[in-house]
Design a protein around this motif. Structure first.
Motif, PDB file in Angstrom:
ATOM      1  N   LEU A 112      57.418  29.942  66.216  1.00 37.27           N
ATOM      2  CA  LEU A 112      56.751  30.197  67.587  1.00 37.27           C
ATOM      3  C   LEU A 112      55.507  30.673  68.302  1.00 37.27           C
ATOM      4  CD1 LEU A 112      61.086  29.900  68.602  1.00 37.27           C
ATOM      5  CD2 LEU A 112      59.255  27.933  68.237  1.00 37.27           C
ATOM      6  N   HIS A 113      55.454  31.692  67.105  1.00 36.76           N
ATOM      7  CA  HIS A 113      54.591  33.063  67.715  1.00 36.76           C
ATOM      8  C   HIS A 113      53.293  32.102  66.836  1.00 36.76           C
ATOM      9  CE1 HIS A 113      58.516  35.604  66.146  1.00 36.76           C
ATOM     10  NE2 HIS A 113      58.368  34.565  67.599  1.00 36.76           N
ATOM     11  N   GLN A 114      51.947  32.951  68.397  1.00 35.80           N
ATOM     12  CA  GLN A 114      50.632  32.721  68.075  1.00 35.80           C
ATOM     13  C   GLN A 114      50.019  34.026  68.816  1.00 35.80           C
ATOM     14  OE1 GLN A 114      48.841  29.039  68.949  1.00 35.80           O
ATOM     15  NE2 GLN A 114      47.373  30.248  69.949  1.00 35.80           N
ATOM     16  N   LEU A 115      49.300  34.883  67.410  1.00 32.71           N
ATOM     17  CA  LEU A 115      48.441  35.442  67.997  1.00 32.71           C
ATOM     18  C   LEU A 115      46.672  35.077  68.154  1.00 32.71           C
ATOM     19  CD1 LEU A 115      47.935  38.438  67.901  1.00 32.71           C
ATOM     20  CD2 LEU A 115      47.992  39.289  66.096  1.00 32.71           C
ATOM     21  N   GLU A 163      45.947  38.126  72.974  1.00 25.78           N
ATOM     22  CA  GLU A 163      46.916  37.535  72.802  1.00 25.78           C
ATOM     23  C   GLU A 163      48.317  37.288  72.726  1.00 25.78           C
ATOM     24  OE1 GLU A 163      47.291  34.709  77.190  1.00 25.78           O
ATOM     25  OE2 GLU A 163      48.090  33.300  75.199  1.00 25.78           O
ATOM     26  N   TRP A 164      49.609  36.995  72.739  1.00 24.20           N
ATOM     27  CA  TRP A 164      50.602  37.189  71.835  1.00 24.20           C
ATOM     28  C   TRP A 164      51.594  36.533  72.231  1.00 24.20           C
ATOM     29  CZ3 TRP A 164      55.821  38.129  72.814  1.00 24.20           C
ATOM     30  CH2 TRP A 164      56.082  38.101  71.228  1.00 24.20           C
ATOM     31  N   ASN A 165      51.786  34.987  72.012  1.00 26.50           N
ATOM     32  CA  ASN A 165      52.889  34.521  73.014  1.00 26.50           C
ATOM     33  C   ASN A 165      54.069  33.827  71.882  1.00 26.50           C
ATOM     34  OD1 ASN A 165      51.870  31.291  71.870  1.00 26.50           O
ATOM     35  ND2 ASN A 165      50.676  32.007  73.466  1.00 26.50           N
ATOM     36  N   HIS A 189      62.237  27.621  73.247  1.00 27.46           N
ATOM     37  CA  HIS A 189      62.256  25.811  74.091  1.00 27.46           C
ATOM     38  C   HIS A 189      62.863  26.231  75.362  1.00 27.46           C
ATOM     39  CE1 HIS A 189      63.587  22.073  75.242  1.00 27.46           C
ATOM     40  NE2 HIS A 189      64.482  22.137  75.391  1.00 27.46           N
ATOM     41  N   ILE A 190      63.575  27.335  75.574  1.00 28.63           N
ATOM     42  CA  ILE A 190      64.219  28.285  76.609  1.00 28.63           C
ATOM     43  C   ILE A 190      62.709  29.528  77.112  1.00 28.63           C
ATOM     44  CG2 ILE A 190      66.329  29.262  77.740  1.00 28.63           C
ATOM     45  CD1 ILE A 190      67.492  26.338  76.933  1.00 28.63           C
ATOM     46  N   LEU A 191      62.997  29.817  76.143  1.00 29.95           N
ATOM     47  CA  LEU A 191      62.246  30.981  76.535  1.00 29.95           C
ATOM     48  C   LEU A 191      60.993  30.889  76.109  1.00 29.95           C
ATOM     49  CD1 LEU A 191      62.830  34.040  77.881  1.00 29.95           C
ATOM     50  CD2 LEU A 191      63.570  35.355  75.515  1.00 29.95           C
ATOM     51  N   LYS A 192      59.854  31.523  77.335  1.00 30.09           N
ATOM     52  CA  LYS A 192      58.738  31.462  76.274  1.00 30.09           C
ATOM     53  C   LYS A 192      58.230  33.269  76.678  1.00 30.09           C
ATOM     54  CE  LYS A 192      57.706  26.436  76.611  1.00 30.09           C
ATOM     55  NZ  LYS A 192      58.811  25.852  77.056  1.00 30.09           N
ATOM     56  N   LEU A 193      57.709  33.829  75.659  1.00 29.28           N
ATOM     57  CA  LEU A 193      56.272  34.961  76.112  1.00 29.28           C
ATOM     58  C   LEU A 193      55.369  35.360  75.781  1.00 29.28           C
ATOM     59  CD1 LEU A 193      59.355  37.781  74.374  1.00 29.28           C
ATOM     60  CD2 LEU A 193      59.782  37.087  76.596  1.00 29.28           C
ATOM     61  N   TYR A 194      54.895  36.087  76.677  1.00 28.54           N
ATOM     62  CA  TYR A 194      53.093  35.908  76.820  1.00 28.54           C
ATOM     63  C   TYR A 194      53.057  37.643  76.949  1.00 28.54           C
ATOM     64  CZ  TYR A 194      53.431  30.900  77.599  1.00 28.54           C
ATOM     65  OH  TYR A 194      53.505  29.500  77.678  1.00 28.54           O
ATOM     66  N   ALA A 195      52.537  38.836  76.386  1.00 26.86           N
ATOM     67  CA  ALA A 195      51.844  39.296  76.182  1.00 26.86           C
ATOM     68  C   ALA A 195      50.294  39.500  75.442  1.00 26.86           C
ATOM     69  CB  ALA A 195      52.428  40.788  75.587  1.00 26.86           C
ATOM     70  N   ARG A 196      49.277  39.236  77.311  1.00 27.26           N
ATOM     71  CA  ARG A 196      47.744  39.692  77.049  1.00 27.26           C
ATOM     72  C   ARG A 196      47.301  40.944  77.111  1.00 27.26           C
ATOM     73  NH1 ARG A 196      49.025  35.778  81.460  1.00 27.26           N
ATOM     74  NH2 ARG A 196      49.886  33.830  79.399  1.00 27.26           N
TER      75      ARG A 196
END
Lengths: 635, 367
Positions: free
Chosen positions: A237-240, A276-278, A282-289
């Protein structure tokens, strides 16, 4: 007088068919990964037009200024070929267009502007044009509209490399190299380009005695750009993502037709980095950039003995989440901290500013997803001072099968620039932000009868901007004040009809906008500018394009019309309307894994003599030939 | 599909209709729509007004005023010659049936025949030209800030025939007998000299030390020369105000080229323009780029500064009619929209006012 000149100079400083075009040639069509939740999910109600990938290709050797001027509703103010270009959307000012690079606002904190000539189209994968204010979602500067520039990863695309060379009129040439590797879990790319042009084009100087034929002098222009992108899927689920963009620019500034000579030049160096990391569940998406921008601008005028250096550093940290609160509703909220620093001899000391904003959106839709509505709000603190909260509400819904209705009301703002606040002697540190309300209501049509594809929009908009900052004389000096009030309203229409079968594709499209953007009576009372159209905002503007593709040969002709524009605030002088043509032809040949594309452009096809900014000569008919070699190897 | 089909032509039609309508409408109202009086065709009497225009916007203009009919015509050059005048009109000179318009930033002088205001020639390749003074029917001097010199111009061939180096920022000039006195205002900096040139030899013959930044210069009824020195504002390296050099009025004896009296006008205000009444006994000073308030009168016999202004108001420039003593004062307003011309009688009572061009700085009385 010198202060006056310096301050004035630093101020001054001004497509799109939402359907797919499938082609037989090898194109690096990158998968559009949803990494911008607000742009993709919560910007409901505003008109957003995505620039078609075929248009991005057609303009791959050109700049964003060229693409917008030719193919969009957006009014581009350009000081001649390669000169400073700024945009005005829906009659708003040049600083009222937010340009977001993967979600980060590129506008320079010192002058609030962004030169569109310094954005190469080939460095961007996706361009979306959002018309109308969007302060709740995108913060300061999103008053007239937002231009979204996005880069996407190329997971699974294999190894691709492109080498391109082009040569054109007035000794202009461009070289570019792109290399990318896309595996299942990671993707890297490097892009480089270099462009130089003498720009010494001939023109008739209609401002001088005898209307002599002159050649433009002091017009050399050179750009270099380098971009690195790195994407890693660190988990299911994660991408950097990490991106770095370096841009170097040298522009000699030619004299206008009423000036005798000019030796001035400007050097710019921009460093832009972001990460950016995200996590997209399905229910929760988090983004930090986070992003870091370092702009270094150096202006020199040997005749007036002016040497002005400005350095602007911006650090942005942002975190947001998208939470599916139920089957028919979603929530987005986040926090952003933006710190700017401006360093120049034009301020008495280096200046800092830190702003923190919290934002949130709530989206609700019906079970069939035919109706969507979003309520958003943003509150920003400028240092410790709160900016007025900026809410927005928007909706979109199908009324009858091919027709959708959309509407939006939003409050927008723009914080003052460092030049307005802190310029030596003249700056006004008590300036407040500019505020505005914008509303729009539109209809969209989307129908695919048989081999045809038809899309169209008609949108009515209305917006008011108050506390607009302008520089006025106050005793011996000029200072900026929150005085101006503007009322913009109008209608935008566009239509796109495409036909395609196995061997042939034809597309006919056009857009037209009617914009009245007038000065309103200020708190000081009515004056000669009250009720007058803002300068350089054309009331009528439109273009139409015909594109045809047959057996690998692609032809595109665009005709652009711009109505008259006033050049003085009391509307006593105006610039004549003009229309220009642009023709592009290209042919692709594929041999095994290598693809060769040859493109020939004829700009200003009908040799029109025209001015975009008063008395700045524009080039007559000119040509460009480019050749591109692409190699694609998928494992 | 049926509903859609009716929608489509409406969209198309609106796009096409709007574009064709707008095309027509815009090409019709091509020209400026300002308060032009096209009936007037003769410009060799009356008053010409120089409007600088906004720096680097190339919108300098010249206006004409008929004081008998009380008619004002704006954008005269542009209307008659279908092209802009240039960038920053610094001054206008009328001589020999022609009008010479000095464009400071465009570095040229546009020449028109006075009667019909049609373009007749241009002098180019100048270097920040400021003011022209005719020294004979065939020769004129031009002050230039760019090379701190006075250029000698042959009026028959419209060419530059010589250069005389003077002080920095040479501004206004005065001719008396066979000499021309040049006020060296300092340009972007400061200077404190008046250069004296012999008109027969075109050579510098003397340099007179004056107060700070001599800007304007006139001759009185006894033949004495008066110089207005505007003074200066002093700033430190961080642009904080530290003080002022006062503005002064000085009297020069042209026989000896020495200063015979100095009168301080103001400690901290900096007027830039000096004019004299037709009988040569009363001087007027005021106006300029520093926002000086009022036009003051001062007697040549016993120059003492009055506390009250002869004419109130903040002006960018003013000139006195050498025949009837009327005072024409120019107000630049907000420096972005058209300025105003105020006409006063010789007692300082306002007669009327008119809207002129952008940043009006001076008037020239043709007859």
């Amino acid at each position: 007088m010198k202060i006056l000149f310096l301050s004035l100079w630093s101020i001054l400083p001004a497509l799109v068919f939402p359907q797919e075009v499938k082609r037989d040639t090898v194109i690096l069509l990158r998968e559009v990964e949803v990494n911008a939740p607000r742009e993709d999910h919560f910007a409901i109600g505003n008109k957003i037009l995505k620039v078609d990938s075929s248009v991005i290709r057609e303009f791959s050797t050109a700049t964003l200024a060229d693409l917008l001027a030719c193919r969009s509703h957006i009014s581009v103010r350009s000081y001649g070929s390669g000169g400073l270009s700024s945009t005005s959307i829906r009659g708003a000012g040049s600083y009222h267009t937010a340009v977001l690079w993967n979600g980060f606002n590129l506008q320079c904190p010192t002058d609030g502007g962004l030169n569109m000539t310094l954005i190469p189209v080939s460095f961007i994968d996706n361009i979306s044009l959002q018309y109308g204010g969007s302060g709740a979602l995108f913060g300061s500067g999103a008053v007239g509209g937002v231009i979204h520039l996005n880069n996407s990863p190329g997971f699974g695309k294999g190894f691709n490399t492109t080498v391109e060379g082009s040569y054109g009129s007035y000794d202009s040439h461009r070289e570019a190299v792109n290399i990318s590797i896309g595996r299942a879990k990671w993707s890297n790319s490097v892009k480089y380009y270099h462009y130089a042009a003498d720009n010494d084009f001939p023109f008739i100087n209609s401002a001088q005695f005898g209307k002599p034929q002159d050649t433009l002098t002091n017009a050399f222009h050179e750009q270099q750009g380098l971009m690195f992108e790195n994407y890693v899927r660190t988990g299911t689920l994660h991408q950097l993502s990490t991106r770095f963009w370096y841009q170097k620019n040298l522009k000699y500034i030619p004299p206008s037709m009423v000036q005798d000579r000019n030796e001035a030049y400007q050097e710019d160096e921009f460093y832009r980095g972001m990460t950016e990391w995200n996590r997209k569940g399905h229910i929760l998406k988090l983004y930090a950039r986070s992003a870091w921008f370092d702009y270094r601008i150096s202006y020199h005028d040997p005749i007036l003995q002016i040497n002005s250096d400005i350095r602007a550093i911006t650090l942005i940290n942002e975190a947001e989440t998208e939470y599916k609160t139920g089957k028919t509703h979603d929530l987005n909220f986040g926090i952003n901290n933006t710190t700017d620093k401006g360093i120049t001899d034009n301020y008495t000391i280096a200046q800092y500013r830190t702003r923190t904003a919290v934002f949130g959106s709530f989206k609700i839709h019906n079970p069939k997803n035919t109706w969507n509505s979003v309520l958003s709000i943003r509150e920003e603190w400028n240092g410790k001072e709160p900016v007025k909260p900026t809410p927005s509400i928007g909706f979109t819904g199908k009324i009858v099968k091919p027709v959708t209705l959309n509407g939006n009301v939003s409050r927008n703002y723009r914080v003052p620039t460092f030049n307005d606040l802190y310029w030596k002697v003249c700056g006004n540190p008590d300036l407040k932000p500019e505020y505005g309300w914008s509303e729009e209501l539109g209809l969209a049509v989307n129908e695919h009868p048989g081999a045809f594809s038809i899309t169209g929009h008609t949108t009515a908009f209305n917006s008011t901007i108050t506390d607009w900052i302008i520089w006025l004389p106050a005793g011996q000096i000029w200072t900026p004040q929150n005085i101006k009030k503007v009322w913009s309203r109008g209608i935008e229409n566009d239509l796109n009809i495409k036909y395609r079968n196995k061997s042939l594709m034809i597309c006919l499209s056009g857009n037209y906008s009617y914009t009245k953007s007038t000065d309103r009576e200020t708190d000081e009372g009515a004056d000669a500018t009250t009720g007058m159209q803002l300068i350089y905002v054309p009331v009528h503007k439109g273009n139409c394009n015909i594109t045809a593709e047959y057996k690998g040969i692609y032809l595109s002709y665009t005709h652009n019309f711009t109505g008259s524009r006033f050049t003085t605030a009391d509307n006593t002088r105006l610039l004549e309307p003009y229309d220009t043509g642009q023709l592009s032809i290209f042919k692709s040949i594929k041999i095994n894994e290598i693809s060769v594309r040859i493109q020939f452009d004829i700009n200003n096809t009908w040799n029109e003599i025209y001015q975009v900014m008063a008395w700045y000569a524009m080039p007559q008919r000119n040509y460009r030939l480019s050749i591109q070699f692409s190699f694609n190897h998928k494992k | 599909m049926k509903r859609f089909k009716s929608f489509l032509p409406v969209l198309c039609l609106s796009v096409v209709l709007a574009m064709s309508m707008s095309c027509k409408k815009d090409k019709d109202d091509e020209t400026n729509n300002n308060n032009n009086n096209q009936n007037q065709t003769v410009y060799n009497t009356g008053v010409l007004i120089a409007n600088e225009g906004v720096y680097q916007a190339g919108n300098a203009s010249v206006s004409h005023y008929d004081p008998v009919k009380n008619v004002l015509t704006n954008s005269l050059f542009e209307t008659i010659n279908s092209r802009p005048l240039g960038d920053v009109l610094q001054s206008v000179l009328v001589t020999g049936g022609k009008a010479y318009m000095v464009l400071n930033v465009s570095n040229k002088i546009e020449i028109v025949t006075l009667s019909d205001f049609k373009e007749s020639a241009v002098i180019s390749n100048l270097n920040s030209p400021r003011h022209l003074l005719p020294v004979s029917t065939s020769k004129a001097y031009l002050t230039e800030w760019g090379d701190n010199a006075v250029k000698v111009i042959d009026l028959a061939s419209n060419s530059i025939t010589g250069t005389i180096n003077v002080g920095s920022g040479p501004e206004k000039m005065l001719m008396t007998d066979e000499s021309v006195y040049v006020a060296n205002g300092g340009g972007w900096g400061t200077d404190s000299t008046v250069s004296v040139i012999s008109t027969s030899s075109d050579q510098l013959t003397a340099t007179i030390g004056t107060g700070i930044s001599p800007m304007d210069i006139v001759k009185d009824h006894e033949g004495y020369i008066w110089v207005l020195c505007k003074g200066a504002v002093q700033y430190d390296s961080l642009w904080n105000l530290i003080g002022h050099d006062p503005s002064v009025l000085q009297k020069i004896d042209p026989g000896t080229n020495t200063i015979i009296s100095t009168t301080q006008l103001s400690e901290d205000q900096h007027p830039e323009h000096l004019e004299i009444s037709p009988d040569g006994t009363t001087l007027y000073y005021g106006a300029g780029t520093s926002g000086f308030s009022g036009i003051y009168s001062i007697s040549t016999a016993s120059p003492s500064v009055s506390t009250t202004a002869f004419i109130t108001g903040t002006y960018y420039g003013f000139n006195v009619n050498p025949v009837n003593g009327e005072i024409y004062a120019l107000n630049a307003g907000d420096y972005q929209t058209n300025g105003t011309l105020y006409r006063y009688n010789s007692s300082g009572t306002v007669i009327n006012s008119h809207t002129v061009g952008l940043i009006p700085n001076s008037v020239v009385f043709i007859d």
